[in-house]
Design an enzyme around this catalytic site. Structure first.
Site, PDB file in Angstrom:
ATOM      1  N   GLU A 160       0.805  -1.227   0.000  1.00 33.54           N
ATOM      2  CA  GLU A 160       0.000   0.000   0.000  1.00 33.54           C
ATOM      3  C   GLU A 160       0.842   1.283   0.000  1.00 33.54           C
ATOM      4  O   GLU A 160       0.791   2.074   0.966  1.00 33.54           O
ATOM      5  CB  GLU A 160      -0.985  -0.005   1.179  1.00 33.54           C
ATOM      6  CG  GLU A 160      -1.933  -1.197   1.159  1.00 33.54           C
ATOM      7  CD  GLU A 160      -2.994  -1.158   2.257  1.00 33.54           C
ATOM      8  OE1 GLU A 160      -2.927  -0.298   3.145  1.00 33.54           O
ATOM      9  OE2 GLU A 160      -3.923  -1.997   2.204  1.00 33.54           O
ATOM     10  N   GLU A 166      -5.698  -8.576   0.467  1.00 32.13           N
ATOM     11  CA  GLU A 166      -6.430  -8.222   1.690  1.00 32.13           C
ATOM     12  C   GLU A 166      -7.875  -7.930   1.333  1.00 32.13           C
ATOM     13  O   GLU A 166      -8.148  -7.214   0.357  1.00 32.13           O
ATOM     14  CB  GLU A 166      -5.867  -6.958   2.354  1.00 32.13           C
ATOM     15  CG  GLU A 166      -4.532  -7.117   3.002  1.00 32.13           C
ATOM     16  CD  GLU A 166      -4.051  -5.824   3.678  1.00 32.13           C
ATOM     17  OE1 GLU A 166      -4.893  -4.981   4.073  1.00 32.13           O
ATOM     18  OE2 GLU A 166      -2.827  -5.667   3.780  1.00 32.13           O
TER      19      GLU A 166
HETATM   20  O1  IFM Z   1      -4.743  -3.212   8.974  1.00 34.12           O
HETATM   21  C1  IFM Z   1      -4.614  -2.685   7.699  1.00 34.12           C
HETATM   22  C2  IFM Z   1      -3.430  -3.306   6.987  1.00 34.12           C
HETATM   23  O2  IFM Z   1      -2.256  -3.142   7.710  1.00 34.12           O
HETATM   24  C3  IFM Z   1      -3.253  -2.663   5.628  1.00 34.12           C
HETATM   25  N1  IFM Z   1      -4.488  -2.663   4.890  1.00 34.12           N
HETATM   26  C4  IFM Z   1      -5.687  -2.233   5.533  1.00 34.12           C
HETATM   27  C5  IFM Z   1      -5.847  -2.935   6.864  1.00 34.12           C
HETATM   28  C6  IFM Z   1      -7.138  -2.454   7.561  1.00 34.12           C
HETATM   29  O3  IFM Z   1      -7.087  -1.086   7.784  1.00 34.12           O
END
Ligand code: IFM
Length: 451
Positions: A174, A352
């Site tokens: 990210e 994710e």
């Molecule tokens: O917890 C975070 C993760 O570290 C990165 N992506 C989003 C998740 C939820 O906010």
């Protein structure tokens, strides 16, 4: 909980060798922040500043995974998953971010990988999930070009030591979050507030990715390597010209700013215009390094974005998670189809997807029906994207465990497994049982991977 026939019908829509997993990151779960030679990261320092973390907590102990990883991998195994996405803590394996390696730190990941292997779990590693060694921040952090070279050294060392035991490696998690929340809004570490600096950081993250990719491939040419982006479709709040223009530029800053250089070797012209003097210094050689072929793109999807130039009226009964993020599964299909239409897209992993809800432990049970509904709807949306021709290879739920949710501390729970922090007891939520049952349906219909 969802019924078995529905699970069986849904899982049959995925290829037999599709990877199903769960994800975590080092600072959010490991704890042991001052053990085994680990030095501070920018997050350790950020957490010590007053007012930065909602519950004034830190990742010092977190889920104590550093000491409980065997138990956590046992839990993971009971979910019937194929794969585990985790991150390596750079300040644990190279405390100063340059120079000496910390053997005690590498030993931890060595044991973790062995423990995964013994359980037949494929290991998907991320090199940078936000925990920059603090000493590198004192020399400019990601704003200093030199940090990109240090990151490549670290990537090469991880590949040399562990490359033969990894199913994939992602360079950066990210970059938008690191650049913008860390350096423009200051909500995340290192807590800076400077747009021009943030845009230079975004370029250095991409350059660091490119240098790391080259270093990884020099060590391990066959190790699948990629990057993970947080992406969302951006919808205009209304049909007004202003909202449409805002949606276009928001999409430019979130999605095209990263994918255009990675896949076309150039930054989007309209976003460069929009940034004006805040645009980063970037040479053609930098862009050549950034645009090396990727084995995969990781996509993190949680919600859509809405671009509004005038604050919209509140919508009653909006379906939102505890983060205030709208539940919008169709956005995952839309996003993936759009990526396929607009880019020469490598294989995709959804690295994710998940939701925070206000979970309550009653006896030994957490009834998180809303999370089950969220996950099932997103898995369906993913199947729709695959039906639409997108080459998606895997799906990872964020997260295995409740954990340290950055500036929200421990106030938000994303886990399939509930963590009772005072006792460190783990309890499978109903969503964990749903995922286990969903994946068991695959095993019964003969779709399980040979691991
Ligand atoms: O917890 C975070 C993760 O570290 C990165 N992506 C989003 C998740 C939820 O906010």
């Amino acid at each position: 909980m969802s019924d078995l026939p529905a699970s069986a019908e849904l899982i049959r829509r995925f290829p037999g060798d599709f990877t199903w997993g769960v994800a975590t990151s080092a600072y959010q779960i490991e704890g042991a922040a001052h053990e085994g030679g680990r030095a501070d990261s920018i997050w350790d320092e950020f957490c010590r500043r007053s007012g930065t973390i909602l519950d004034a907590s830190s990742g010092d102990v977190a889920c104590d995974h550093y000491h409980r990883y065997e138990q956590d991998l046992d839990l993971l195994r009971t979910l019937n998953v194929d794969a585990y996405r985790f991150s390596i803590s750079w300040p644990r394996v190279q405390p100063d971010g340059s120079g000496a390696w910390n053997e005690t730190g590498f030993d931890f990941y060595d044991r973790l990988l062995d423990a995964m292997h013994r359980r037949g779990i494929a290991a998907h590693a991320t090199l940078y999930h936000w925990d920059l060694p603090l000493s590198l921040q004192s020399t400019g952090g990601w704003h200093a070009r030199e940090t990109c070279a240090r990151f490549a050294d670290y990537a090469a060392e991880v590949a040399r030591r562990f490359g033969d035991r990894l199913a994939s490696v992602a360079t950066i998690n990210e970059p938008w979050v690191v650049a913008i929340l860390g350096h423009e809004s200051g909500r995340f570490a290192p807590g800076l507030r400077d747009r021009k600096l943030a845009m230079q950081v975004s370029h250095h993250l991409l350059l660091g990715h490119g240098l790391a990719l080259r270093a990884l491939r020099a060590e391990r040419p066959r190790l699948p390597a990629g990057i993970v982006l947080n992406l969302s479709p951006i919808h205009p709040a209304t049909d007004s010209a202003d909202d449409l223009a805002k949606a276009r530029i928001d999409d430019g800053l979130l999605t095209r700013w990263y994918l255009d250089p990675l896949l076309f070797g150039r930054y989007p012209a309209d976003v460069l215009d929009h940034l004006g003097a805040d645009a980063p210094l970037a040479s053609p050689e930098d862009l050549r390094l950034i645009a090396q072929p990727l084995d995969f793109i990781g996509v993190n999807y949680y919600t859509r974005g809405v671009a509004a130039t005038v604050p919209p009226a509140p919508v009653p009964d909006r379906n939102v998670t505890e983060m205030g993020w709208e539940v919008f599964p169709a956005g995952l299909t839309e996003l993936l189809l759009r990526l396929r239409a607009d880019y020469p897209l490598p294989p995709v992993y959804v690295m994710e997807n998940g939701a925070a809800y206000r979970d309550v432990l009653v006896g030994d049970r957490v009834e998180d029906a809303a999370r089950v509904a969220y996950l099932a709807a997103h898995v369906r949306a993913l199947a729709d994207a695959i039906d639409g021709g997108v080459d998606v290879r895997g799906y990872f739920i964020w997260s295995l465990l409740d954990n340290f949710e950055w500036a929200d501390g421990y106030t938000k729970r994303f886990g399939l497994v509930y963590v009772d922090y005072p006792t460190q007891r783990r309890i499978l939520k109903d969503s964990a049982l749903w995922y286990r049952q969903f994946l068991a349906a695959r095993a019964r219909s003969g779709q399980a991977r040979a691991s």
